[in-house]
Write a protein that holds these residues in place. Sequence first.
Motif, PDB file in Angstrom:
ATOM      1  N   SER A 137       0.761  -1.018   0.066  1.00 49.08           N
ATOM      2  CA  SER A 137      -0.107  -0.098   0.182  1.00 49.08           C
ATOM      3  C   SER A 137       1.009   1.251   0.063  1.00 49.08           C
ATOM      4  O   SER A 137       2.003   1.105   0.594  1.00 49.08           O
ATOM      5  CB  SER A 137      -0.767  -0.001   1.377  1.00 49.08           C
ATOM      6  OG  SER A 137      -1.514   1.229   1.258  1.00 49.08           O
ATOM      7  N   PHE A 139       0.165   3.213   2.061  1.00 48.69           N
ATOM      8  CA  PHE A 139       0.334   3.394   3.470  1.00 48.69           C
ATOM      9  C   PHE A 139       1.678   2.747   3.852  1.00 48.69           C
ATOM     10  O   PHE A 139       1.930   2.797   5.286  1.00 48.69           O
ATOM     11  CB  PHE A 139      -0.726   2.891   4.257  1.00 48.69           C
ATOM     12  CG  PHE A 139      -1.932   3.786   3.948  1.00 48.69           C
ATOM     13  CD1 PHE A 139      -2.733   4.035   2.814  1.00 48.69           C
ATOM     14  CD2 PHE A 139      -2.451   4.168   5.053  1.00 48.69           C
ATOM     15  CE1 PHE A 139      -3.367   5.033   2.629  1.00 48.69           C
ATOM     16  CE2 PHE A 139      -3.916   4.965   5.019  1.00 48.69           C
ATOM     17  CZ  PHE A 139      -4.130   5.454   3.717  1.00 48.69           C
ATOM     18  N   ALA A 143       3.222   6.636   6.255  1.00 49.49           N
ATOM     19  CA  ALA A 143       2.500   6.358   7.325  1.00 49.49           C
ATOM     20  C   ALA A 143       1.497   7.409   7.642  1.00 49.49           C
ATOM     21  O   ALA A 143       1.703   8.569   7.986  1.00 49.49           O
ATOM     22  CB  ALA A 143       3.276   6.089   8.563  1.00 49.49           C
ATOM     23  N   PHE A 144       0.054   6.941   7.888  1.00 48.61           N
ATOM     24  CA  PHE A 144      -1.141   7.879   8.071  1.00 48.61           C
ATOM     25  C   PHE A 144      -1.578   7.975   9.398  1.00 48.61           C
ATOM     26  O   PHE A 144      -1.563   6.762   9.875  1.00 48.61           O
ATOM     27  CB  PHE A 144      -2.171   7.558   6.834  1.00 48.61           C
ATOM     28  CG  PHE A 144      -2.066   8.341   5.680  1.00 48.61           C
ATOM     29  CD1 PHE A 144      -2.538   9.312   5.206  1.00 48.61           C
ATOM     30  CD2 PHE A 144      -0.957   7.406   4.782  1.00 48.61           C
ATOM     31  CE1 PHE A 144      -2.348   9.993   4.051  1.00 48.61           C
ATOM     32  CE2 PHE A 144      -0.812   8.078   3.520  1.00 48.61           C
ATOM     33  CZ  PHE A 144      -1.223   9.311   3.090  1.00 48.61           C
ATOM     34  N   PHE A 147      -4.225   5.303  10.825  1.00 51.87           N
ATOM     35  CA  PHE A 147      -3.843   4.027  10.242  1.00 51.87           C
ATOM     36  C   PHE A 147      -3.117   3.473  10.712  1.00 51.87           C
ATOM     37  O   PHE A 147      -2.030   2.640   9.978  1.00 51.87           O
ATOM     38  CB  PHE A 147      -3.959   4.175   8.703  1.00 51.87           C
ATOM     39  CG  PHE A 147      -5.364   4.663   7.948  1.00 51.87           C
ATOM     40  CD1 PHE A 147      -6.250   3.940   7.501  1.00 51.87           C
ATOM     41  CD2 PHE A 147      -5.575   5.981   8.005  1.00 51.87           C
ATOM     42  CE1 PHE A 147      -7.457   4.029   7.006  1.00 51.87           C
ATOM     43  CE2 PHE A 147      -6.776   6.519   7.109  1.00 51.87           C
ATOM     44  CZ  PHE A 147      -7.594   5.442   6.734  1.00 51.87           C
ATOM     45  N   SER A 151      -0.735   0.709   8.477  1.00 46.59           N
ATOM     46  CA  SER A 151       0.672   1.214   8.033  1.00 46.59           C
ATOM     47  C   SER A 151       1.617   0.568   8.438  1.00 46.59           C
ATOM     48  O   SER A 151       2.708   0.204   7.710  1.00 46.59           O
ATOM     49  CB  SER A 151       0.642   2.769   8.379  1.00 46.59           C
ATOM     50  OG  SER A 151      -0.083   3.698   7.683  1.00 46.59           O
ATOM     51  N   ARG A 181      -2.824   2.918  -3.941  1.00 47.77           N
ATOM     52  CA  ARG A 181      -3.410   4.003  -3.061  1.00 47.77           C
ATOM     53  C   ARG A 181      -4.643   3.594  -2.525  1.00 47.77           C
ATOM     54  O   ARG A 181      -5.114   2.326  -2.577  1.00 47.77           O
ATOM     55  CB  ARG A 181      -3.576   5.371  -3.637  1.00 47.77           C
ATOM     56  CG  ARG A 181      -4.299   5.488  -4.799  1.00 47.77           C
ATOM     57  CD  ARG A 181      -4.031   6.999  -5.803  1.00 47.77           C
ATOM     58  NE  ARG A 181      -5.096   6.961  -6.929  1.00 47.77           N
ATOM     59  CZ  ARG A 181      -4.877   7.942  -7.494  1.00 47.77           C
ATOM     60  NH1 ARG A 181      -4.120   9.043  -7.402  1.00 47.77           N
ATOM     61  NH2 ARG A 181      -5.847   8.023  -8.469  1.00 47.77           N
ATOM     62  N   TYR A 182      -5.552   4.716  -2.035  1.00 48.06           N
ATOM     63  CA  TYR A 182      -6.794   4.263  -1.595  1.00 48.06           C
ATOM     64  C   TYR A 182      -7.746   3.766  -2.311  1.00 48.06           C
ATOM     65  O   TYR A 182      -7.760   4.322  -3.532  1.00 48.06           O
ATOM     66  CB  TYR A 182      -7.405   5.674  -0.935  1.00 48.06           C
ATOM     67  CG  TYR A 182      -8.734   5.432  -0.071  1.00 48.06           C
ATOM     68  CD1 TYR A 182      -8.650   5.485   1.398  1.00 48.06           C
ATOM     69  CD2 TYR A 182      -9.862   5.423  -0.668  1.00 48.06           C
ATOM     70  CE1 TYR A 182      -9.886   5.292   2.003  1.00 48.06           C
ATOM     71  CE2 TYR A 182     -10.919   5.119   0.006  1.00 48.06           C
ATOM     72  CZ  TYR A 182     -11.199   4.923   1.208  1.00 48.06           C
ATOM     73  OH  TYR A 182     -12.122   4.947   2.132  1.00 48.06           O
ATOM     74  N   GLU A 230       0.522  10.437  -5.424  1.00 47.58           N
ATOM     75  CA  GLU A 230       1.075   9.504  -4.433  1.00 47.58           C
ATOM     76  C   GLU A 230       2.602   9.107  -4.579  1.00 47.58           C
ATOM     77  O   GLU A 230       3.135   9.028  -3.491  1.00 47.58           O
ATOM     78  CB  GLU A 230      -0.152   8.341  -4.123  1.00 47.58           C
ATOM     79  CG  GLU A 230      -1.238   8.921  -3.337  1.00 47.58           C
ATOM     80  CD  GLU A 230      -2.277   9.625  -4.470  1.00 47.58           C
ATOM     81  OE1 GLU A 230      -3.000  10.128  -3.838  1.00 47.58           O
ATOM     82  OE2 GLU A 230      -1.907   9.526  -5.585  1.00 47.58           O
TER      83      GLU A 230
END
Length: 262
Positions: A137, A139, A143-144, A147, A151, A181-182, A230
Amino acid sequence: MNLRGKRILVTGAAGGIGRLVCLRLAGQGAELLLADRPGDALDTLLGELGGQAVALPTNLLEDGAGERLAADAQATGQIDVVINLAGIMSFRLFQNESADNLQRMWQVNVIAPMQLTRALLPAMVARGSGRIVNIGSIFGSIAFACFTTYSANKFAVRGFSEALRRELEGSGVDVTYIAPRYTKTPINAGAAARMSEALKMNMDEPDVVAANILRAIEKDAKDYYIGFPECLFVRINAILPRLVDGVMRKQNAQIREFARNE
């Protein structure tokens, strides 16, 4: 890689992205082993694929699930490719993350794919061919907030992929790491979906991600990041993470507000 005639094991095969990946693989002439939890979704996918697939019902939450799945898959014949796609997500303040959910997420997202890969590798190395495909990901590079567990899981998958690729260099066995990504799938429902819509996050449809997964495999890519900007932010974060801290500060405050009630 030419996918025609390749025997490919896919975990999370009946999921939002997995089903579309399997349909595309079948369209390229691959022979599929479908690993997912037993149920209607897996049965439906098996029916859609007909003679091109074998279902391997499995629960990756169980201890030793990776090794058992590898044994079941190899009992059907040679495995040319494994796609570690199964995953679970968590969106909440880390202080509210339960101990049980921490264990579940590490088991499904990290431990099970590592166990499965380890069990499949000896046969691949012995014949000098094979491919490990790990679905990570964005992520796993950026790192979010809220999440945190997810992450951390995806950072681990990225590190595992990089280390294993270097270890296997010259063996004939390749490793591909793919970072979407998302994506608009059920795994991102609820508060996470409301948050992403409110913040106008870039989102991909599952079929876009599935198409890119096949493209990465066919191109023999080592690392493949899906989505712009991204993929650019991944590079910036790797070099200047504190700069990204500042850029994300306002967004993080908004994210926390959505996560508080989870």
